[in-house]
Every structure is written in structure tokens, then in C-alpha cells.
Motif scaffolding. Structure first.
Motif, short mmCIF file in Angstrom:
data_model
loop_
_atom_site.label_atom_id
_atom_site.label_comp_id
_atom_site.label_asym_id
_atom_site.label_seq_id
_atom_site.Cartn_x
_atom_site.Cartn_y
_atom_site.Cartn_z
N SER A 61 0.86 -1.18 0.00
CA SER A 61 0.00 0.00 0.00
C SER A 61 0.90 1.22 0.00
CB SER A 61 -0.90 0.01 1.24
OG SER A 61 -1.78 -1.08 1.18
N TYR A 62 0.68 2.09 -0.98
CA TYR A 62 1.52 3.27 -1.09
C TYR A 62 0.71 4.40 -1.70
CZ TYR A 62 5.47 6.27 -2.30
OH TYR A 62 6.33 7.32 -2.40
N ALA A 63 0.71 5.53 -1.03
CA ALA A 63 0.04 6.74 -1.53
C ALA A 63 -1.42 6.47 -1.89
CB ALA A 63 0.80 7.34 -2.70
N GLY A 64 -2.07 5.67 -1.07
CA GLY A 64 -3.49 5.42 -1.27
C GLY A 64 -3.81 4.38 -2.33
N THR A 65 -2.80 3.71 -2.85
CA THR A 65 -3.04 2.67 -3.86
C THR A 65 -2.38 1.37 -3.40
OG1 THR A 65 -1.01 3.10 -5.11
CG2 THR A 65 -2.97 4.36 -5.74
N VAL A 66 -2.85 0.29 -3.97
CA VAL A 66 -2.23 -1.01 -3.73
C VAL A 66 -1.42 -1.36 -4.96
CG1 VAL A 66 -2.62 -3.46 -3.31
CG2 VAL A 66 -4.05 -1.76 -2.16
N GLN A 67 -0.15 -1.60 -4.75
CA GLN A 67 0.75 -1.94 -5.85
C GLN A 67 1.17 -3.40 -5.70
OE1 GLN A 67 3.90 0.88 -5.22
NE2 GLN A 67 2.78 2.53 -6.20
N VAL A 68 1.37 -4.07 -6.81
CA VAL A 68 1.82 -5.46 -6.80
C VAL A 68 3.24 -5.50 -7.35
CG1 VAL A 68 1.41 -7.78 -7.69
CG2 VAL A 68 -0.54 -6.30 -7.10
N HIS A 69 4.11 -6.16 -6.60
CA HIS A 69 5.51 -6.31 -6.99
C HIS A 69 5.86 -7.79 -6.91
CE1 HIS A 69 6.23 -1.98 -6.47
NE2 HIS A 69 5.45 -2.07 -5.41
N THR A 70 6.83 -8.21 -7.69
CA THR A 70 7.36 -9.56 -7.55
C THR A 70 8.65 -9.48 -6.73
OG1 THR A 70 8.72 -9.42 -9.56
CG2 THR A 70 6.44 -10.30 -9.79
#
Length: 169
Positions: free
Chosen positions: A123-132
Motif C-alpha cells: 500500500s503506497y500513496a493510497g493505492t495497492v501496488q503489486v511487486h514480484t
């Protein structure tokens, strides 16, 4: 049989050692040098580099060991670059590079090729990001290369020993 990813990252320990060794021998005055008035002093750039290992590997991925570093306040990862009123010494920076690289070393030994595609959410800056896992390791390695170049250029301009990541031992 799954093997560790260490062979793919076999030079990373050398890169860490080269940064660590040059920084450990610097005076407080040298560590306070800034490449420009609006950029971080050398000590803060090195501290930030080490802190990002804890953020990405421990806070985001969930790897153990953050509590064994100076970047853990008991509940979250902290970045020394966020506190420019508390300069760090060469000895502190060397210890930070060592303690955070121990976490990198654990990942290089435990993670396998098959694990590199595992996804983690942040969770970053109000968004959910997906990383490998792979993208996180690439981010860390290039981040460290970026700052090593920045530090070397700044140090060279001031007549100080530069960080040479690639020279043979």
C-alpha cells in the motif's frame, strides 16, 4: 531440486563491501558533504540506501531481521535521511550497511528461481501496488548502484576516494 538465487547476484556482496569500506573511513566533515544544496549529504544517502533494504525486504516482503538493524523503531522501518538533524558517523553507517546486508544475504541464500515470481502487495500513496520478489531485488540493486554513482561523483569532485564497485579484488 531448487537452488538459491545467490549465483545470479554473486557480485552484490562485493558492491556492499566497497560502499561500506569507503564510507567507514570518512570523517564526519566528509560525510556531511552534499552534491548540491538541495540534495542529501553523503551520510544520509548511505543511510537511506541501507534503510530501503529494510523497507522493501522486511516491511513489504516480510523477511525477518529488521529488529537487528538500526532502522527498526519497534513497529516500522525508519530512514535516517528523514532526520537530517542527526548526522551519522562512518562507524554507524558501516554497521548499518553490514546489518542490513545480512538480510539481503538471507534472501540470496533462501530464495529460489521459482520464488522470484511470487507477488507481494504494497500500500503506497493510497493505492495497492503489486511487486514480484524479482522486481524488488532489481529495484534494490539498481537503487544501490544509483546512489553509489552519486556518492562517487560527489566524492571525486571533492578529491576523496571514490567507490569502485567493479574493480577486481
Amino acid at each position: 531440486m531448487s537452488t538459491s538465487i545467490r549465483p545470479a547476484y554473486h557480485m552484490w556482496p562485493q558492491y556492499n563491501r566497497r560502499i561500506r569500506d569507503v564510507i567507514a573511513g570518512m570523517t564526519d566533515e566528509q560525510l556531511a558533504i552534499r552534491p548540491a544544496p538541495d540534495l542529501l549529504p553523503i551520510w544520509a544517502a548511505v543511510g537511506h540506501t541501507a534503510a530501503m533494504r529494510i523497507y522493501w525486504l522486511c516491511s513489504v516482503v516480510g523477511e525477518p531481521g529488521a529488529e537487528l538493524t538500526p532502522f527498526w523503531d519497534g513497529s516500522e522501518a525508519v530512514d535516517w535521511a528523514d532526520d537530517l538533524d542527526h548526522p551519522r558517523s562512518g562507524e554507524e553507517l558501516a554497521a548499518a550497511m553490514d546489518s542490513t546486508f545480512a538480510i539481503v544475504e538471507g534472501c540470496l541464500d533462501r530464495w529460489t528461481i521459482d520464488m522470484l515470481t511470487d507477488e507481494v502487495q504494497r500500500s503506497y500513496a493510497g493505492t495497492v501496488q503489486v511487486h514480484t520478489r524479482s522486481s524488488i531485488l532489481q529495484r534494490l540493486l539498481t537503487h544501490e548502484g544509483w546512489h553509489a554513482g552519486e556518492l562517487s561523483q560527489t566524492m571525486g569532485i571533492h578529491g576523496l576516494e571514490q567507490i569502485d564497485l567493479w574493480r577486481p579484488d
